[in-house]
Motif scaffolding. Structure first.
Motif, PDB file in Angstrom:
ATOM      1  N   THR A  15       1.052  -1.194   0.138  1.00 12.46           N
ATOM      2  CA  THR A  15      -0.030  -0.105  -0.151  1.00 12.46           C
ATOM      3  C   THR A  15       0.888   1.234   0.038  1.00 12.46           C
ATOM      4  O   THR A  15       0.670   2.181  -0.858  1.00 12.46           O
ATOM      5  CB  THR A  15      -0.737   0.059   1.119  1.00 12.46           C
ATOM      6  OG1 THR A  15      -1.684  -1.302   1.318  1.00 12.46           O
ATOM      7  CG2 THR A  15      -1.779   1.283   1.308  1.00 12.46           C
ATOM      8  N   ALA A  45      -2.847  -2.920  -6.418  1.00 15.16           N
ATOM      9  CA  ALA A  45      -2.884  -1.743  -5.736  1.00 15.16           C
ATOM     10  C   ALA A  45      -2.928  -0.573  -6.512  1.00 15.16           C
ATOM     11  O   ALA A  45      -3.415   0.540  -5.886  1.00 15.16           O
ATOM     12  CB  ALA A  45      -1.634  -1.832  -4.477  1.00 15.16           C
ATOM     13  N   LEU A 214     -10.024   3.072   2.807  1.00 18.47           N
ATOM     14  CA  LEU A 214      -9.370   1.991   2.412  1.00 18.47           C
ATOM     15  C   LEU A 214     -10.199   0.889   2.908  1.00 18.47           C
ATOM     16  O   LEU A 214     -10.353  -0.165   2.193  1.00 18.47           O
ATOM     17  CB  LEU A 214      -8.096   2.172   2.890  1.00 18.47           C
ATOM     18  CG  LEU A 214      -7.129   1.067   2.206  1.00 18.47           C
ATOM     19  CD1 LEU A 214      -7.265   0.769   0.889  1.00 18.47           C
ATOM     20  CD2 LEU A 214      -5.618   1.366   2.500  1.00 18.47           C
ATOM     21  N   VAL A 224      -5.398   1.220  -4.075  1.00 15.26           N
ATOM     22  CA  VAL A 224      -5.161   1.916  -2.981  1.00 15.26           C
ATOM     23  C   VAL A 224      -5.174   3.333  -3.090  1.00 15.26           C
ATOM     24  O   VAL A 224      -4.831   4.224  -2.456  1.00 15.26           O
ATOM     25  CB  VAL A 224      -4.112   1.336  -2.088  1.00 15.26           C
ATOM     26  CG1 VAL A 224      -4.228   0.161  -1.615  1.00 15.26           C
ATOM     27  CG2 VAL A 224      -2.704   1.869  -2.893  1.00 15.26           C
TER      28      VAL A 224
END
Ligand SMILES: Nc1ncnc2c1ncn2[C@@H]1O[C@H](COP(=O)(O)OP(=O)(O)OP(=O)(O)O)[C@@H](O)[C@H]1O
Ligand SMILES: [Mg+2]
Length: 264
Positions: A15, A45, A214, A224
């Protein structure tokens, strides 16, 4: 600058690698993200669909054999064409899916490691280029090849004794290999929380709280990026980058010149 992101499993390495890459790319820097983990989650991500994420380089035994050889391996394989050829656009950055040398199959991972090392050395030659490597969890995979190939280490931990113990071990191992430009990031933590007295933790650069935006998308979307908390995330990434840019007294002047008798 070349950064690697390390720490215990599940603490938020991928992340934070994605956020750092996204931040740098939105600042107009030429940014490369390298997924060097077996789990290969950096592309997701970064918001890429599964079909748009290239197969890991490390799985291409034929390519590795052609470039590095086997037995008597070349420590300076030809890699100049690989980044452009094998990377994909991920937002404003480029993503190179390396895969982990731990996932390179049985036997010696030296060939794969030599290729990773050569790629890290090749990428990012001027100061407007940035590289962010998402590493395999834990301490074991923090090899000399990776450490010698980067200038800074972002050690991520949750606010737990176990997470911070792994963080301290990662920090010690990297320092032993000559990389003392390190910062600690506490993820999913309350700002101001005091740290336990674990020797060897790098200086704290940022504390990132649990982000409801998130958490809310966990089940439906692995990206993300583009969260409602974007401005807080950007502020934390700025803090990390500023802390890494600060002078580190113990850092050797030429971190990539650490003697590297082995490629692991
Ligand atoms: N600050 C945060 N707030 C809420 N959720 C978070 C936060 N940071 C990370 N997460 C979530 O926690 C999970 C683990 O994060 P991530 O995959 O980045 O960890 P990791 O360290 O890369 O894990 P691994 O060791 O498996 O590679 C992900 O679902 C991520 O979206
Ligand atoms: Mg990860």
């Amino acid at each position: 600058m070349k950064l690697a992101v390390a720490g215990k499993g599940g603490v938020g390495k991928t992340t934070i690698a994605a956020w750092l890459g996204d931040r740098l790319a939105r600042q107009g820097r030429d940014t490369w993200l390298v997924d060097a983990d077996t789990a290969l989650s950096l592309g997701a991500a970064m918001g890429l669909a599964p079909g748009d994420i290239p197969a890991p380089l490390i799985g291409d035994a034929e390519l590795i054999r052609r470039r590095v050889g086997s037995g008597m391996i070349s420590l300076t394989p030809e890699v100049a064409d690989l980044p452009e050829r094998l990377s994909v656009k991920a937002g404003l950055a480029r993503l190179l899916v390396m895969g982990s040398v731990a996932g390179a199959g049985g036997g010696c991972a030296c060939e794969a490691n030599a290729l990773l090392k050569a790629l890290l050395a090749h990428l990012v030659l001027d100061r407007d280029q940035w590289l962010v490597v998402d590493l395999e969890a834990g301490v074991e995979h923090l090899g000399r090849g990776t450490v010698a190939g980067v200038d800074g280490l972002v050690v991520v931990s949750e606010p737990s004794f176990r997470g911070l113990t792994v963080a301290a071990r990662v920090a010690a191992m990297a320092a032993e290999l000559g990389l003392s430009r390190q910062v600690l990031v506490l993820n999913r933590a309350t700002p101001g929380e005091s740290l336990p007295d674990i020797p060897g933790l790098p200086p704290l650069a940022a504390t990132i709280p649990p982000l409801p935006g998130l958490a809310a998308r966990q089940m439906g979307n692995p990206s993300v990026l583009g969260l409602p908390e974007q401005s807080d995330i950007d502020a934390a990434m700025n803090d990390i980058l500023a802390a890494l840019a600060a002078p580190f007294p113990d850092q050797p002047q030429h971190p990539r010149c650490v003697p590297c008798a082995t490629s692991s």
